[in-house]
Every structure is written in C-alpha cells, then in structure tokens.
Design an enzyme around this catalytic site. Structure first.
Site, mmCIF file in Angstrom:
data_model
loop_
_atom_site.group_PDB
_atom_site.id
_atom_site.type_symbol
_atom_site.label_atom_id
_atom_site.label_comp_id
_atom_site.label_asym_id
_atom_site.label_seq_id
_atom_site.Cartn_x
_atom_site.Cartn_y
_atom_site.Cartn_z
ATOM 1 N N ARG A 99 -11.384 1.251 12.910
ATOM 2 C CA ARG A 99 -12.673 1.273 11.885
ATOM 3 C C ARG A 99 -13.973 1.351 12.700
ATOM 4 N NH1 ARG A 99 -10.594 -2.583 7.429
ATOM 5 N NH2 ARG A 99 -8.888 -1.216 6.622
ATOM 6 N N VAL A 145 0.794 -1.220 -0.152
ATOM 7 C CA VAL A 145 0.146 0.037 -0.103
ATOM 8 C C VAL A 145 0.798 1.409 -0.058
ATOM 9 C CG1 VAL A 145 -1.689 1.429 1.132
ATOM 10 C CG2 VAL A 145 -1.947 -0.919 1.181
ATOM 11 N N CYS A 197 -10.982 -2.457 1.866
ATOM 12 C CA CYS A 197 -10.801 -2.221 0.277
ATOM 13 C C CYS A 197 -11.999 -2.548 -0.163
ATOM 14 C CB CYS A 197 -9.629 -3.013 -0.205
ATOM 15 S SG CYS A 197 -9.173 -4.419 0.770
ATOM 16 N N ARG A 231 -10.372 -15.838 -1.838
ATOM 17 C CA ARG A 231 -9.309 -15.135 -2.468
ATOM 18 C C ARG A 231 -8.745 -15.863 -3.406
ATOM 19 N NH1 ARG A 231 -7.108 -10.828 -0.537
ATOM 20 N NH2 ARG A 231 -7.335 -11.541 1.464
ATOM 21 N N HIS A 286 -9.760 -6.250 -6.878
ATOM 22 C CA HIS A 286 -10.867 -7.254 -5.980
ATOM 23 C C HIS A 286 -12.238 -7.015 -6.699
ATOM 24 C CE1 HIS A 286 -8.297 -7.564 -2.851
ATOM 25 N NE2 HIS A 286 -9.018 -6.790 -1.969
ATOM 26 N N SER A 315 13.630 -1.907 7.966
ATOM 27 C CA SER A 315 14.025 -0.808 6.846
ATOM 28 C C SER A 315 14.588 0.648 7.030
ATOM 29 C CB SER A 315 12.629 -0.474 6.207
ATOM 30 O OG SER A 315 12.091 -1.874 5.930
ATOM 31 N N SER A 370 -2.898 -9.161 -3.760
ATOM 32 C CA SER A 370 -2.127 -7.957 -3.453
ATOM 33 C C SER A 370 -3.013 -7.403 -2.162
ATOM 34 C CB SER A 370 -2.194 -6.844 -4.331
ATOM 35 O OG SER A 370 -3.467 -6.539 -4.800
HETATM 36 N N1 LIG Z 1 -3.220 -4.647 0.525
HETATM 37 C C1 LIG Z 1 -4.461 -4.142 0.461
HETATM 38 O O1 LIG Z 1 -5.400 -4.347 -0.385
HETATM 39 C C2 LIG Z 1 -4.723 -3.050 1.511
HETATM 40 C C3 LIG Z 1 -5.943 -2.515 1.431
HETATM 41 C C4 LIG Z 1 -6.332 -1.497 2.534
HETATM 42 C C5 LIG Z 1 -5.752 -1.376 3.708
HETATM 43 N N2 LIG Z 1 -4.499 -2.234 3.662
HETATM 44 C C6 LIG Z 1 -3.891 -2.189 5.017
HETATM 45 O O2 LIG Z 1 -2.651 -1.669 4.951
HETATM 46 C C7 LIG Z 1 -1.646 -2.034 5.678
HETATM 47 C C8 LIG Z 1 -0.209 -2.521 5.022
HETATM 48 O O3 LIG Z 1 -0.905 -3.641 4.055
HETATM 49 P P1 LIG Z 1 0.085 -3.942 2.807
HETATM 50 O O4 LIG Z 1 -0.732 -4.846 2.184
HETATM 51 O O5 LIG Z 1 0.940 -2.871 2.262
HETATM 52 O O6 LIG Z 1 1.152 -4.865 3.640
HETATM 53 P P2 LIG Z 1 2.904 -5.211 3.436
HETATM 54 O O7 LIG Z 1 3.128 -4.950 1.969
HETATM 55 O O8 LIG Z 1 3.289 -6.321 4.194
HETATM 56 O O9 LIG Z 1 3.477 -3.872 4.074
HETATM 57 C C9 LIG Z 1 3.601 -3.541 5.604
HETATM 58 C C10 LIG Z 1 4.436 -2.111 5.706
HETATM 59 O O10 LIG Z 1 4.198 -1.958 7.147
HETATM 60 C C11 LIG Z 1 5.450 -1.782 7.751
HETATM 61 N N3 LIG Z 1 5.540 -2.155 9.155
HETATM 62 C C12 LIG Z 1 5.109 -3.318 9.440
HETATM 63 N N4 LIG Z 1 5.463 -3.636 10.734
HETATM 64 C C13 LIG Z 1 5.701 -2.560 11.253
HETATM 65 C C14 LIG Z 1 6.267 -1.810 12.632
HETATM 66 N N5 LIG Z 1 6.143 -2.628 13.677
HETATM 67 N N6 LIG Z 1 6.504 -0.760 12.552
HETATM 68 C C15 LIG Z 1 6.610 0.139 11.359
HETATM 69 N N7 LIG Z 1 6.319 -0.277 10.314
HETATM 70 C C16 LIG Z 1 6.108 -1.384 10.133
HETATM 71 C C17 LIG Z 1 6.413 -2.678 6.806
HETATM 72 O O11 LIG Z 1 7.902 -2.104 6.887
HETATM 73 P P3 LIG Z 1 9.006 -3.004 6.679
HETATM 74 O O12 LIG Z 1 9.223 -2.936 5.033
HETATM 75 O O13 LIG Z 1 10.000 -2.335 7.345
HETATM 76 O O14 LIG Z 1 8.842 -4.515 7.291
HETATM 77 C C18 LIG Z 1 5.788 -2.122 5.562
HETATM 78 O O15 LIG Z 1 5.965 -1.022 5.018
HETATM 79 C C19 LIG Z 1 -2.299 -3.207 6.579
HETATM 80 O O16 LIG Z 1 -2.773 -2.742 7.731
HETATM 81 C C20 LIG Z 1 -3.359 -3.663 5.588
HETATM 82 O O17 LIG Z 1 -4.530 -4.049 6.260
HETATM 83 C C21 LIG Z 1 -4.159 -3.084 2.956
#
Ligand SMILES: NC(=O)c1ccc[n+]([C@@H]2O[C@H](COP(=O)([O-])OP(=O)(O)OC[C@H]3O[C@@H](n4cnc5c(N)ncnc54)[C@H](OP(=O)(O)O)[C@@H]3O)[C@@H](O)[C@H]2O)c1
Length: 329
Positions: free
Chosen positions: A97, A12, A126, A227, A234, A38, A156
């Site tokens: 939420r 995201v 989403c 999924r 989606h 990171s 994704s």
């Molecule tokens: N994917 C979707 O369609 C979607 C849609 C709506 C909302 N979301 C929400 O958005 C969020 C992220 O989803 P994503 O799909 O982008 O996941 P992701 O690809 O796994 O990315 C997670 C991100 O969060 C960071 N992170 C994890 N643990 C952390 C911590 N303790 N402190 C600071 N940063 C941390 C990670 O950093 P590192 O790289 O350093 O690990 C990375 O930048 C989730 O809450 C998810 O529910 C996702």
C-alpha cells in the site's frame, strides 16, 4: 478472463466469491487458491465444484487477474511472481500500500490513475476505504486540515480465528485466542501490532493511506483504533477541521451525491448508521452529521461499512471490473 482468488478459503475470500457471483463478473475461468493446508479441498462457485490449488500451480496457469487476500507475507512473496508472468494482482493486504511505485485505489476516487503497466495494485485498509469515501467529496469542496478518527472495529476484521474466539466466548467454550484478552463484553484499544511511536499499525494505516489516495499531504489524520465484539461492520467517529466554512445541508448533499455513500441521518426518527444494518451491504453509511461547536469550520460524523465488503472484497472486485472495462488486463 481467467481469475485467481488467493486466500479463497478465508473470511475475505469467501465474501470475494460471493461478490464476484453477485456482480456477474465476466470470468471464464476461476482458480481457487489457498495454503498447502487446503489444497485439494472442494468449494462451490455458482453451482460448480472447484478444487483448491496451491500458489505455484496458480502462477503456472497465468491468470489475467489474481485477487490476493492471504496476508502480507504471501503477497510480498507471490505477487511479484504473478506479475512476472503477466498477471495483474489486486492485493488486499498491507504489503504494497505505501510502496511509492504501487497505486492505492478506491475506484470511486482514483481508478482513473490505473494503466496497463500497473501489475500490482493495492486495495486500501478496510477502515481507510470507508473513511475516504466520505472525506473525498468534502475535501474537494472545503479542504481538510486535520481529521481525528476513532474506530469501533468488528472481529471479522481480524479473520476467521477472531470470529471463532467471539463465538466461543458467547457459547462459554474454551478455545484458541486471536486476541490477548477476551473480546466479548470488552473493547480492546489494540488493532494490529504496536509500533515504536505508541500507535498501532492499524492507526498508522489510517494516518497515511488517506493522503496517498487523495493525493494530498497537506492534511493530517490522527487515529485511535478499537476492537469491539461486533461481527460484521466497522464504525468510525470522525472529526474533521476544514480550511473553509461549510453549510450542513450542503455537506449532506455532497455526501449523498458521492457514488457508494448513503446518508442515514435523522435524529427525530433515531436514524443513524449501525453495523447490523451495514452488514452484507456494499454502501458506506454516514450519519450523526453535525457541527463541532467547540471549533471553527469543524464537522462531526459517524461512518459505518461492512469491512469484508466495501472494506475488502467489493473494492477489489470494483478495481478488477475497471481493469476489464478499460481493457487494462
Ligand atoms: N478481514 C478483513 O476485514 C480484511 C479487510 C481488508 C483486508 N484484509 C486482508 O485480507 C487478508 C486475509 O484476511 P482474512 O480476514 O480473510 O483472513 P483469514 O480468514 O485468516 O484467511 C486467510 C486466507 O489466506 C490463506 N493463506 C494463509 N497463508 C497462506 C499461504 N502461505 N499461502 C496461501 N494462502 C494462504 C488461507 O488459506 P488456508 O485456509 O489454507 O489457511 C485463507 O484462505 C489479510 O491480508 C488481511 O489483512 C482483511
């Protein structure tokens, strides 16, 4: 306007940076924030190099807006710390939420509820966002009684690890599993964790969030979330029963008139929404609009949107734009 992107290295987060750049968001300073893993990593934004920082440093910098996409636990722990120093948090996780003290916003529907006192603002799930974008104009006109939705969700939506699992399976490589089963050539009726009532958490988000966004508890939503091995977007099969009868041409017109919604609906030319065309777009696409012939006042439709765009990053950036435009941050 100092903006912090929390989770900048994630799926995201990456799209968030793209959307901020595309929409020319009026930021003067940008903080890219991720986990300790990171910190120090270099990233690019609009041709400039940035170094990823940790959460404590980001709070100390007191940004005007912090957009969180770093999981629910990070939001629960850190969003209040940002709010305490005066930052307005726009949170993409499910952490806040359903908190009755926090607003759940889809700008085209309820941004007008926001005030300068809202320091933690929730971005809906989403699958919820694309659903309510189409339900809202129809509900206003015909009043919904019951919605039955089945989702076909992209990998994704689970994050980087799940996209990698699908890529590995396609390439025939053994790797880390994000799901309990293979996802290639499969369909998992399992999004997020199972709850005691037999539904998954994703299904209960779809049941509860629309009532809060549309500020109406008189209709109900029943969901099955699945999924599937698509990589960006989606899809949803939606059956809606209304109090009042409708005219199909008027339904198409109402959907067409909804900002952010595009009707793609012509069986003669095989025109209907699909994830491959919704990918990387901000609109919500709707088609296969037809009367349910088994029940009065009931409509079927098919809704597709890019879960990382309108389902997450675009919606969060639109909320932030509204806050800036209205002088609320
Ligand atoms: N994917 C979707 O369609 C979607 C849609 C709506 C909302 N979301 C929400 O958005 C969020 C992220 O989803 P994503 O799909 O982008 O996941 P992701 O690809 O796994 O990315 C997670 C991100 O969060 C960071 N992170 C994890 N643990 C952390 C911590 N303790 N402190 C600071 N940063 C941390 C990670 O950093 P590192 O790289 O350093 O690990 C990375 O930048 C989730 O809450 C998810 O529910 C996702």
């Amino acid at each position: 306007m100092k903006v912090a992107v929390i989770g900048a290295t994630g799926m995201v987060g990456e799209v968030m940076l793209k959307v901020l750049a595309e929409r020319n968001f009026p930021l003067t300073e940008l903080l890219l924030v991720a986990s300790e893993r990171s910190v120090g990593k270099k990233m690019n934004f609009q041709g400039k190099e940035y170094t990823v920082i940790g959460l404590a440093d980001a709070v100390a910098a007191k940004p005007n807006i912090a957009i969180f996409s770093a999981g629910g636990d990070t939001s629960l722990e850190w969003a209040p710390k940002f709010a305490e120093v005066g930052t307005t948090v726009v949170d993409n996780s499910s952490a806040w939420r359903m908190d009755p003290t926090k607003k759940l916003i889809v700008p085209e529907i309820n941004a007008h509820e926001l005030t300068a006192q809202d320091k933690i603002i929730a971005n809906p799930n989403c699958s919820t966002i694309q659903l309510v974008m189409c339900l809202h104009p129809l509900h206003q006109k015909y009043h919904m009684k019951r919605v039955i939705v089945s989702t076909y969700q992209s990998v994704s939506g689970t994050g980087v690890k799940a996209v990698k699992q699908l890529e590995n399976e396609v390439a025939g490589v053994q790797g880390e599993m994000a799901y309990p089963y293979p996802i290639g050539r499969n369909a998992l009726p399992h999004c997020d964790v199972f709850l005691e009532n037999g539904y998954t958490k994703e299904e209960m988000k779809l049941a509860r969030e629309p009532q809060k966004i549309l500020d109406d508890r008189t209709f109900s939503v029943s969901a099955t979330a699945v999924r599937i091995p698509t990589a960006g977007g989606h899809s949803e099969s939606v059956n809606v029963e209304f109090e009042n009868d409708f005219d199909l041409n008027e339904v198409r017109q109402l959907l067409n008139d909804m900002p952010g919604v595009t009707v793609q609906d012509n069986p003669d030319t095989n025109t209907y929404p699909m994830p491959i065309y919704a990918h990387d777009k901000d609109e919500v696409f709707v088609g296969r609009i037809r009367r349910d012939e088994t029940q009065r006042n009931t409509l079927n439709m098919w809704i597709v949107a890019d879960n990382l765009r309108k389902g997450a990053a675009t919606n969060a950036v639109q909320i932030s734009e509204y806050l800036v435009e209205k002088g609320l941050v």
